[in-house]
Scaffold this motif. Structure first.
Motif, PDB file in Angstrom:
ATOM      1  N   PRO A 486       0.829  -1.219   0.000  1.00 55.70           N
ATOM      2  CA  PRO A 486       0.000   0.000   0.000  1.00 55.70           C
ATOM      3  C   PRO A 486       0.857   1.261   0.000  1.00 55.70           C
ATOM      4  O   PRO A 486       0.385   2.333  -0.411  1.00 55.70           O
ATOM      5  CB  PRO A 486      -0.822  -0.126   1.283  1.00 55.70           C
ATOM      6  N   CYS A 487       2.119   1.136   0.414  1.00 57.72           N
ATOM      7  CA  CYS A 487       3.028   2.286   0.403  1.00 57.72           C
ATOM      8  C   CYS A 487       3.216   2.822  -1.018  1.00 57.72           C
ATOM      9  O   CYS A 487       3.384   4.039  -1.218  1.00 57.72           O
ATOM     10  CB  CYS A 487       4.379   1.914   1.008  1.00 57.72           C
ATOM     11  N   ILE A 488       3.189   1.927  -2.013  1.00 58.99           N
ATOM     12  CA  ILE A 488       3.296   2.386  -3.403  1.00 58.99           C
ATOM     13  C   ILE A 488       2.047   3.178  -3.776  1.00 58.99           C
ATOM     14  O   ILE A 488       2.126   4.244  -4.393  1.00 58.99           O
ATOM     15  CB  ILE A 488       3.496   1.193  -4.364  1.00 58.99           C
ATOM     16  N   ASP A 680       9.393  -0.104 -11.716  1.00 59.73           N
ATOM     17  CA  ASP A 680       8.001   0.316 -11.831  1.00 59.73           C
ATOM     18  C   ASP A 680       7.024  -0.830 -11.633  1.00 59.73           C
ATOM     19  O   ASP A 680       5.846  -0.675 -11.938  1.00 59.73           O
ATOM     20  CB  ASP A 680       7.755   0.948 -13.203  1.00 59.73           C
ATOM     21  N   CYS A 681       7.492  -1.963 -11.143  1.00 60.38           N
ATOM     22  CA  CYS A 681       6.627  -3.132 -11.015  1.00 60.38           C
ATOM     23  C   CYS A 681       6.657  -3.659  -9.580  1.00 60.38           C
ATOM     24  O   CYS A 681       7.739  -3.967  -9.059  1.00 60.38           O
ATOM     25  CB  CYS A 681       7.084  -4.227 -11.974  1.00 60.38           C
ATOM     26  N   PRO A 682       5.508  -3.764  -8.924  1.00 57.65           N
ATOM     27  CA  PRO A 682       5.503  -4.298  -7.556  1.00 57.65           C
ATOM     28  C   PRO A 682       5.959  -5.746  -7.469  1.00 57.65           C
ATOM     29  O   PRO A 682       6.536  -6.160  -6.466  1.00 57.65           O
ATOM     30  CB  PRO A 682       4.042  -4.139  -7.108  1.00 57.65           C
ATOM     31  N   GLY A 683       5.725  -6.530  -8.522  1.00 51.85           N
ATOM     32  CA  GLY A 683       6.213  -7.911  -8.527  1.00 51.85           C
ATOM     33  C   GLY A 683       7.724  -7.962  -8.544  1.00 51.85           C
ATOM     34  O   GLY A 683       8.352  -8.738  -7.814  1.00 51.85           O
ATOM     35  N   GLN A 700      18.478  -0.134  -1.199  1.00 50.80           N
ATOM     36  CA  GLN A 700      17.018  -0.042  -1.171  1.00 50.80           C
ATOM     37  C   GLN A 700      16.434  -0.372  -2.543  1.00 50.80           C
ATOM     38  O   GLN A 700      17.059  -0.112  -3.576  1.00 50.80           O
ATOM     39  CB  GLN A 700      16.582   1.365  -0.769  1.00 50.80           C
ATOM     40  N   VAL A 701      15.247  -0.935  -2.535  1.00 49.59           N
ATOM     41  CA  VAL A 701      14.505  -1.197  -3.776  1.00 49.59           C
ATOM     42  C   VAL A 701      13.207  -0.420  -3.693  1.00 49.59           C
ATOM     43  O   VAL A 701      12.423  -0.601  -2.753  1.00 49.59           O
ATOM     44  CB  VAL A 701      14.229  -2.703  -3.962  1.00 49.59           C
ATOM     45  N   MET A 702      12.986   0.477  -4.648  1.00 48.81           N
ATOM     46  CA  MET A 702      11.845   1.381  -4.572  1.00 48.81           C
ATOM     47  C   MET A 702      11.157   1.520  -5.922  1.00 48.81           C
ATOM     48  O   MET A 702      11.809   1.529  -6.971  1.00 48.81           O
ATOM     49  CB  MET A 702      12.287   2.768  -4.093  1.00 48.81           C
ATOM     50  N   HIS A 703       9.843   1.641  -5.876  1.00 46.95           N
ATOM     51  CA  HIS A 703       9.059   1.973  -7.056  1.00 46.95           C
ATOM     52  C   HIS A 703       9.329   3.438  -7.412  1.00 46.95           C
ATOM     53  O   HIS A 703       9.587   4.263  -6.535  1.00 46.95           O
ATOM     54  CB  HIS A 703       7.575   1.762  -6.749  1.00 46.95           C
ATOM     55  N   THR A 704       9.287   3.756  -8.689  1.00 47.87           N
ATOM     56  CA  THR A 704       9.502   5.140  -9.119  1.00 47.87           C
ATOM     57  C   THR A 704       8.563   6.098  -8.392  1.00 47.87           C
ATOM     58  O   THR A 704       8.948   7.224  -8.033  1.00 47.87           O
ATOM     59  CB  THR A 704       9.305   5.257 -10.641  1.00 47.87           C
ATOM     60  N   ALA A 705       7.340   5.649  -8.152  1.00 49.24           N
ATOM     61  CA  ALA A 705       6.376   6.491  -7.426  1.00 49.24           C
ATOM     62  C   ALA A 705       6.872   6.803  -6.021  1.00 49.24           C
ATOM     63  O   ALA A 705       6.706   7.934  -5.525  1.00 49.24           O
ATOM     64  CB  ALA A 705       5.018   5.789  -7.363  1.00 49.24           C
ATOM     65  N   GLU A 706       7.493   5.836  -5.357  1.00 49.28           N
ATOM     66  CA  GLU A 706       7.999   6.045  -4.002  1.00 49.28           C
ATOM     67  C   GLU A 706       9.141   7.058  -4.003  1.00 49.28           C
ATOM     68  O   GLU A 706       9.257   7.883  -3.087  1.00 49.28           O
ATOM     69  CB  GLU A 706       8.463   4.723  -3.410  1.00 49.28           C
TER      70      GLU A 706
END
Length: 718
Positions: A486-488, A680-683, A700-706
């Motif tokens: 949900p953080c993404i 860009d992929c939660p998987g 760290q591994v982060m989504h671009t949105a994060e």
């Protein structure tokens, strides 16, 4: 082969680390060399032309076969139409017996491998010798080719030296040039003593009765010219209508197969030619026999879906770039290997085996991008999977999950919330590091994220909103963002608020259905598609945004295809698809407004291209630009678009294989020295993040949105 046997065979293949390393090195070198070979060439245009030619040929295969027979016969050849593998084998054996032939030399021919010709002729008392270096090695080792172009690619020079030592009964040093000389010396004896030569063909031209062969070794020419009897085995799919059709195929075949501009030899045979037999007698016209072989090809051509596979030119590019083939080699296939090999196996050699080995495909889509025949290989694997499930059914557990749980949104979400409570004994700081009993393999070498206590859908009311909205965006969260990350979703909401967009999250949305697609359950996929189309119907929003590329592909491309036959749902699916976009593409379109708001990140960041974002949505530059806008020191990793090995349920079905692919990705990421891996992929976040938790938790591994949300004022940078 059963699914259980396949998993065990996979483990055994992975244990041979030398083969994996050799295939990985070859693939890395191949991609670079192929790019250079296609420089100043329009690959997309060429493969569209090849596809057009081959598609035309498949649609009139019988007419072309008749025309080829007439033209080749008129020029002195004898053409035999073999309906089955047995017909082809028996014809060659009868021919050899009638001419008193005992020794046969063969040039490389996958069609002969397909019909197990060598074994059959040996049973008939004939001495058959492969003269292609790789094929000869394989023959001496009593193995089968593991690659359509390079049959012995899986063997080391030391293994080859041992094989040669046994053959000539004296020590052979593992030095390549000396082993090549040895092979030339030994095989030359066979060429001058054989009365029959057998070869394959790359192209058969109906207009002129011409056979075209492309080879890199002189053995092909020796096989087709020295023996007074020459037999060519050619599958019906090698037929093309016109002589001019040869050109585009010759453009792509060497470049895609071996990254050469052209092969060493291009041989064209039109009719019979003179020959000198092993006794020194001159023959004004040698015997030329051409076997046009069906063996399942007309059935494939008659299939409205699988006839597309006949566009294959056997370049094996799909093998060369396949992350699964790199790990398990020839296990992924039968006589023909890789994704295309699986499809050919279903029609030409062993349908039962094809039904099992197709599960090895991880659906990364890379093969489709490199295919010289422009074949949508992943889509054909999906259809093979659908037909397998339709014919064989599902296991009890799968049946319950898909037919009872996944299609029932309330039950599905209730079970996920229950699981979040049951996981507490194993979860620490939002991560699961160890699982008990038969589940232990899932956390071997990686952690798993815990299911969130509060899903994203229950947090929407507390998320930031713009002071003055300039537009509305509907969010399709997808299962992973909704219940695991949900953080993404919260980060997406912060970025949208900064851009002045009000976010809406339709309560009735559910799983996009991609897991059902991967399982071959089209009916379940269609039901979930209808549920989601209905959930977004009437929502007043100009865009439907998702931060999951797999979900984006489903909504934007697959739903319209899936529901096309229904005039009502098909129309609604198309209307939905027109509004769907992925997160990075949407934000990139509004970056001029966002960039001035961002506080520079000032960290070294590398980017991983998720398969569905790059290969299905065709998005790669946009997230990179956004990261630069955020002040990231962006450094590219090697093989940034290599699959991470997640593949949804793939990581559960083949955990060891998934982990092996992941380790390669982790090495690429860590070699950059980056502090953050962006994606860009939660998987992919689950897969790569879980692996780095074990290898180097400081990265760290982060989504671009994060990352973008972190760079907005008022957002902490933990």
């Amino acid at each position: 082969m059963s699914k259980t046997a396949l998993r065990q065979a996979t483990r055994e293949a992975l244990a041979n680390t030398s083969v994996c390393s050799a295939l990985e090195r070859f693939s890395d070198n191949y991609v670079v060399a192929r790019e250079q070979a296609y420089r100043q060439k329009d690959f997309e245009g060429l493969r569209r032309e090849v596809a057009r030619i081959k598609r035309e040929a498949a649609e009139c295969m019988e007419e072309l076969a008749d025309q080829f027979t007439r033209e080749a016969t008129r020029r002195g050849a004898t053409v035999f139409r073999a309906a089955t593998a047995q017909d082809a084998r028996e014809y060659i054996a009868r021919l050899a017996r009638s001419r008193g032939i005992k020794t046969i030399v063969k040039s490389k021919s996958m069609a002969s491998e397909e019909i197990h010709l060598n074994d059959y002729l040996k049973e008939q008392g004939l001495d058959v010798v492969e003269t292609d270096l790789g094929e000869w090695i394989i023959q001496l080792a009593r193995q089968r080719p593991s690659h359509m172009v390079m049959p012995a690619i899986h063997m080391s020079r030391n293994e080859v030296a041992e094989i040669f030592s046994r053959e000539i009964k004296e020590p052979v040093e593992p030095e390549i040039s000396s082993m090549v000389k040895l092979a030339r010396r030994e095989l030359r004896k066979k060429f001058f003593s054989s009365w029959m030569g057998i070869s394959g063909a790359n192209i058969a031209v109906a207009e002129t009765g011409t056979i075209v062969m492309v080879t890199n070794e002189g053995n092909g020419r020796l096989t087709t010219t020295l023996p007074p009897v020459h037999v060519i085995i050619v599958g019906l799919e090698k037929l093309v209508p016109r002589f001019t059709d040869i050109a585009p195929i010759l453009e792509v075949l060497p470049r895609s197969a071996t990254a050469q501009h052209i092969t060493t030899y291009v041989t064209m045979i039109t009719g019979a030619v003179p020959a000198v037999d092993p006794d020194g007698n001159y023959h004004e016209q040698k015997e030329l026999h051409i076997i046009l072989m069906d063996n399942g090809r007309t059935s494939m051509a008659a299939d409205p879906v699988f006839k597309e596979a006949l566009q294959c030119v056997r370049c094996a590019a799909c093998l060369n770039v396949c992350p699964i083939y790199q790990q398990v080699g020839g296990l992924f296939g039968d006589i023909y290997t890789g994704v295309i090999g699986t499809l050919l196996t279903a029609f030409l050699t062993d349908p039962k085996r094809a039904q099992v080995i197709q599960y090895l495909c991880i659906d990364c889509g890379r093969c489709r991008d490199y295919c010289s025949g422009n074949i949508d290989l992943p889509a054909l694997i999906g259809e093979l999977r659908r037909r397998t499930v339709e014919r064989e059914g599902m296991g009890y557990v799968e049946k319950v999950i898909f037919e009872k749980v996944l299609v029932n949104r309330r039950l599905f979400h209730r079970l996920l919330k229950t699981a979040s409570r049951l996981q507490k004994p194993f979860a620490r700081e939002g991560k699961i590091r160890h699982l008990p009993l038969f589940l232990s393999g899932l956390t071997e070498g990686r952690t798993l994220p815990a299911i969130a206590d509060i899903p994203f859908r229950d947090r929407v009311g507390t998320l930031p909103r713009p002071d003055k909205a300039t537009g509305r965006v509907a969010i399709f969260s997808g299962c992973l963002i909704d219940f695991v990350y949900p953080c993404i979703g919260e980060s997406v909401a912060k970025v949208l608020a900064a851009l002045g967009f009000e976010m809406v999250h339709p309560e009735q949305q559910t799983c996009c259905g991609y897991p059902a697609k991967q399982a071959g359950l089209t009916n379940i996929f269609a039901e979930l598609a209808r549920q989601n189309v209905a959930a977004f119907a009437g929502i007043d929003a100009g865009h439907i945004l998702t931060a999951c590329p797999t979900c984006a592909e489903a909504l934007k491309f697959l739903y319209p295809q899936l529901l096309a036959g229904d005039p009502v749902w098909g129309k609604r699916a198309r209307e939905l698809a027109e509004r769907v976009t992925d997160f990075s593409s949407f934000v990139h379109a509004h970056r001029e407004k966002l960039t001035p708001l961002l506080v520079p990140l000032q960290q070294k960041v590398t980017y991983h291209d998720s398969c569905h974002l790059k290969r299905y949505l065709r998005v790669a530059a946009e997230p990179r630009q956004l990261l630069k806008d955020a002040g990231a020191d962006l450094v590219e990793m090697n093989r940034s678009d290599d699959c991470c090995g997640f593949g949804g349920s793939y990581t559960i079905k083949f955990p060891e294989l998934s982990k092996s692919i992941l380790n390669r990705k982790l090495e690429s990421a860590l070699d950059t020295g980056a502090e953050v891996v962006a994606l860009d992929c939660p998987g992919c976040r689950m897969q790569i993040g879980g692996g780095l938790d074990h290898r180097n938790p400081r990265v760290q591994v982060m989504h671009t949105a994060e990352i973008l949300a972190r760079c907005l004022p008022g957002t902490g940078r933990a």
